[in-house]
Scaffold this motif. Structure first.
Motif, PDB file in Angstrom:
ATOM      1  N   GLY A   1      -0.044   9.279 -22.365  1.00  0.00           N
ATOM      2  CA  GLY A   1       0.018  10.520 -22.087  1.00  0.00           C
ATOM      3  C   GLY A   1       0.046  11.139 -20.792  1.00  0.00           C
ATOM      4  N   ASP A   2      -0.963  11.998 -20.372  1.00  0.00           N
ATOM      5  CA  ASP A   2      -1.074  12.495 -18.921  1.00  0.00           C
ATOM      6  C   ASP A   2      -2.217  11.756 -18.285  1.00  0.00           C
ATOM      7  OD1 ASP A   2      -3.325  13.348 -20.453  1.00  0.00           O
ATOM      8  OD2 ASP A   2      -3.078  15.413 -19.586  1.00  0.00           O
ATOM      9  N   HIS A   3      -2.360  10.486 -18.465  1.00  0.00           N
ATOM     10  CA  HIS A   3      -3.402   9.615 -17.747  1.00  0.00           C
ATOM     11  C   HIS A   3      -2.944   9.532 -16.352  1.00  0.00           C
ATOM     12  CE1 HIS A   3      -6.138   6.308 -16.871  1.00  0.00           C
ATOM     13  NE2 HIS A   3      -5.083   5.661 -16.200  1.00  0.00           N
ATOM     14  N   SER A   4      -3.864   9.874 -15.601  1.00  0.00           N
ATOM     15  CA  SER A   4      -3.978   9.859 -14.170  1.00  0.00           C
ATOM     16  C   SER A   4      -4.304   8.514 -13.574  1.00  0.00           C
ATOM     17  CB  SER A   4      -4.510  10.758 -13.480  1.00  0.00           C
ATOM     18  OG  SER A   4      -4.364  11.010 -12.031  1.00  0.00           O
ATOM     19  N   TRP A   5      -3.269   7.714 -12.920  1.00  0.00           N
ATOM     20  CA  TRP A   5      -3.774   6.369 -12.339  1.00  0.00           C
ATOM     21  C   TRP A   5      -4.449   6.253 -11.070  1.00  0.00           C
ATOM     22  CZ3 TRP A   5      -2.359   1.649 -14.783  1.00  0.00           C
ATOM     23  CH2 TRP A   5      -1.507   1.720 -15.951  1.00  0.00           C
ATOM     24  N   THR A   6      -4.208   7.214 -10.385  1.00  0.00           N
ATOM     25  CA  THR A   6      -4.798   7.596  -9.014  1.00  0.00           C
ATOM     26  C   THR A   6      -6.373   8.027  -9.134  1.00  0.00           C
ATOM     27  OG1 THR A   6      -3.773   9.849  -8.535  1.00  0.00           O
ATOM     28  CG2 THR A   6      -2.710   7.736  -8.002  1.00  0.00           C
ATOM     29  N   TYR A   7      -6.563   8.673 -10.517  1.00  0.00           N
ATOM     30  CA  TYR A   7      -7.933   9.244 -10.608  1.00  0.00           C
ATOM     31  C   TYR A   7      -9.305   8.249 -10.249  1.00  0.00           C
ATOM     32  CZ  TYR A   7     -11.636  12.281 -12.214  1.00  0.00           C
ATOM     33  OH  TYR A   7     -12.782  13.180 -12.250  1.00  0.00           O
ATOM     34  N   GLY A   8      -8.916   7.382 -11.261  1.00  0.00           N
ATOM     35  CA  GLY A   8     -10.226   6.327 -11.355  1.00  0.00           C
ATOM     36  C   GLY A   8     -10.083   5.342 -10.165  1.00  0.00           C
ATOM     37  N   ARG A   9     -11.240   5.012  -9.872  1.00  0.00           N
ATOM     38  CA  ARG A   9     -11.017   3.937  -8.557  1.00  0.00           C
ATOM     39  C   ARG A   9     -10.272   2.586  -8.847  1.00  0.00           C
ATOM     40  NH1 ARG A   9     -16.283   0.587  -5.977  1.00  0.00           N
ATOM     41  NH2 ARG A   9     -15.190   0.055  -3.956  1.00  0.00           N
ATOM     42  N   TYR A  10     -10.679   1.839  -9.913  1.00  0.00           N
ATOM     43  CA  TYR A  10     -10.129   0.652 -10.364  1.00  0.00           C
ATOM     44  C   TYR A  10      -8.362   0.875 -10.689  1.00  0.00           C
ATOM     45  CZ  TYR A  10     -15.057  -0.819 -10.222  1.00  0.00           C
ATOM     46  OH  TYR A  10     -16.306  -1.051  -9.898  1.00  0.00           O
ATOM     47  N   SER A  11      -8.294   1.811 -11.367  1.00  0.00           N
ATOM     48  CA  SER A  11      -6.689   2.166 -11.711  1.00  0.00           C
ATOM     49  C   SER A  11      -5.927   2.441 -10.434  1.00  0.00           C
ATOM     50  CB  SER A  11      -6.804   3.166 -12.883  1.00  0.00           C
ATOM     51  OG  SER A  11      -7.162   4.307 -12.352  1.00  0.00           O
ATOM     52  N   ALA A  12      -6.556   3.351  -9.344  1.00  0.00           N
ATOM     53  CA  ALA A  12      -5.781   3.406  -7.975  1.00  0.00           C
ATOM     54  C   ALA A  12      -5.761   2.011  -7.252  1.00  0.00           C
ATOM     55  CB  ALA A  12      -6.806   4.394  -7.504  1.00  0.00           C
TER      56      ALA A  12
END
Length: 314
Positions: free
Chosen positions: A165-176
């Motif tokens: 969906g609209d998951h933001s990869w740069t919002y979370g620390r580990y995903s970024a």
């Protein structure tokens, strides 16, 4: 008649001329060959490093740059401020973990693809080499922007393929950090791949065929045959990867918008930039730069000493 220079007198009294060639310059020959490059590197690096260390000893802000106030000598005051700052230690830990993950991932991908290149035909090998060199030649800013577009929560194809969906990869620390790691590996593995592939091609085919006839798997051939033979090459690519990944700046700055939300994705290079230019604390930023330089020197020298202790000739 006495035996002259270059003559040897074996048992029995006969004379024999020693025709073994002597290396030019003896043990100093490698340094003679490296001297031109060392002179150029010293000219390009010595003065900037000197200025970096000099500025780190002064209170040097925008007021001093503009000439409004005189520079004030602080000695190790900037270093005391750095080491007493809790955020510095948090950023240092994040940098070490992130750089370590990047180095391991880059070496794993690069070495695996280097082995793959030796097992495919000419056309697929050429296509893979061109694709890898294209990634290597892409500027860091351009590559970071492309990866942001690929993982964009609204228009990126990755989220659609994974059903996020609209998951933001740069919002979370580990995903970024994961997103930046993927981009760093993407633009770094070609150097490892090409270098290791050249080393594998220099290994005699009889050695690899003998290992295969003995029933060794591909992993066993790599671990027991190729890796020991390629140890000098692996040392070079490992040290290069450590230096590059420890001082990552562009990917973090572009992909996390300057270090992420509330600085959650800061690394030392971005942290030094913020202190030096965003806060106009040039002396403090220089001190962080000197600390980074000393850490890299310590890691490199420690790694080389460890290999020498294991009997490796470097």
């Amino acid at each position: 008649m006495r035996a002259g220079r270059g003559w040897s007198r074996p048992r029995g009294g006969s004379r024999r001329f020693n025709t073994a060639p002597r290396p030019l310059g003896g043990r100093s020959a490698p340094w003679l060959y490296l001297a031109p490059a060392l002179v150029v590197l010293a000219a390009l690096l010595a003065y900037p490093v000197y200025q970096l260390g000099l500025i780190s000893l002064f209170k040097y802000t925008q007021a001093q740059v503009s000439g409004g106030q005189p520079t004030v000598f602080r000695g190790v005051g900037n270093y005391v401020d750095v080491f007493s700052d809790g955020q510095f230690w948090q950023v240092l830990l994040s940098t070490v973990v992130f750089a370590g993950a990047c180095v391991v991932s880059t070496l794993a991908v690069g070495c695996a693809l280097a082995v793959l290149l030796t097992r495919v035909r000419a056309v697929p090998r050429l296509a893979l080499m061109l694709a890898a060199l294209g990634a290597w030649a892409t500027p860091a800013v351009t590559g970071s922007t492309v990866w942001l577009l690929l993982f964009d929560p609204d228009f990126g194809p990755v989220n659609r393929m994974l059903g996020l969906g609209d998951h933001s990869w740069t919002y979370g620390r580990y995903s970024a950090f994961l997103l930046v790691l993927l981009e760093v590996v993407w633009c770094s593995f070609p150097f490892v791949m090409v270098t290791v592939y050249a080393g594998i091609r220099a290994v005699p085919t009889e050695v690899l065929e003998a290992a295969a006839l003995d029933g060794a798997s591909q992993w066993r051939i790599w671990r027991s045959v190729l890796a020991p033979l390629l140890r000098p090459i692996l040392v070079v690519v490992t040290i290069q990867s450590v230096i590059w990944d420890f001082k990552v700046f562009t990917q973090i700055y572009v992909m996390t918008n300057g270090g992420g939300i509330a600085g959650q994705n800061l690394v030392l290079n971005v942290y030094a930039y913020q202190q030096a230019f965003a806060s106009s604390q040039y002396g403090l930023g220089s001190a962080i730069g000197v600390v980074m330089l000393l850490i890299l020197l310590a890691v490199t020298l420690g790694y080389l000493r460890l290999l020498r202790g294991q009997g490796e000739e470097l």
